[in-house]
Design a protein around this motif. Structure first.
Motif: not given
Length: 237
Positions: A28-39
């Motif tokens: 859920r948190i990966n989906q909600d915060l995408w695409p901030w993972q790229l940073l």
């Protein structure tokens, strides 16, 4: 209810959710915060380079990243996601936020402790092992790549990596920063044990190992010469 009746309870009886529900929080948190993972991912990977630089500005930036990771994983994952199904996680999440504030204050006033050249490589190896390998434990446990537990988003990985820095701030600051990681180790161990998520039990073990490694890597105080060595040494003319 008699006192003996409590003996029939186990940790599982105090949890109102199962392992599938818990692991779904990471998705859920990966989906909600995408695409901030790229940073988030690149920033987590360059922390060892920043921490190893002689310039204080880079070491301050490294500690700012670590402080932000504590605040995001605490206020984000623990309070807003895990706290929905487990109320003690909310209090620990706020403790994470306070810890992040302390680290931010240290970033402004001191920055990361400067490591010796010989130990910078060891720090990088331990750090990268934590932020690259540990996130996959949730994937192995769930079988779903969407549950990847990233540094800065997952409290377990965030603590396991960042405690490498705790031992380098001196004794007083070390004891100030230690309670929250230890509380998290105890809380997460009890949670993972109750959920019977054996792979995730490696996270608190890795945190303790990183804490020991951080103390070993911490800069040693330079001994100043005593009065005898200062006044009684041979004088060359």
């Amino acid at each position: 209810m008699s006192d003996l009746a409590w003996l029939s309870y186990s940790l599982q009886d105090f949890l109102m959710f199962g392992p599938e529900v818990f692991l779904r929080l990471f998705a859920r948190i990966n989906q909600d915060l995408w695409p901030w993972q790229l940073l988030v991912v690149p920033l987590s990977l360059i922390v060892p380079w920043m921490a190893g630089r002689p310039e204080i500005v880079w070491r301050r930036l490294a500690l700012v990243i670590v402080a932000a990771a504590w605040i995001l994983s605490g206020g984000g994952f623990l309070v807003n996601y895990f706290g929905e199904i487990n109320w003690p996680a909310v209090w620990i999440g706020w403790a994470f936020t306070v810890q992040g504030g302390l680290l931010a204050a240290l970033a402004v006033t001191r920055g990361c402790p400067r490591l010796s050249i010989g130990r910078t490589g060891w720090f990088a190896a331990f750090w990268l092992a934590a932020v690259v390998l540990l996130p996959w434990l949730t994937v192995v446990q769930s079988g779903e790549p969407t549950t990847l537990a990233l540094f800065g988003l997952s409290p377990g990985v965030t603590v396991a990596a960042s405690v490498l820095l705790v031992g380098g701030f001196g004794r007083a600051t070390f004891w100030l920063l230690l309670p929250v990681p230890i509380t998290w180790v105890l809380f997460s161990t009890a949670t993972y044990w109750a959920l019977q998520t054996q792979w995730l039990l490696l996270l608190p073990l890795a945190t303790l190992a990183s804490l020991v490694a951080g103390v070993w890597l911490s800069p040693r105080p330079v001994q100043s010469p005593g009065p005898q060595s200062a006044h009684h040494g041979p004088v060359r003319r």
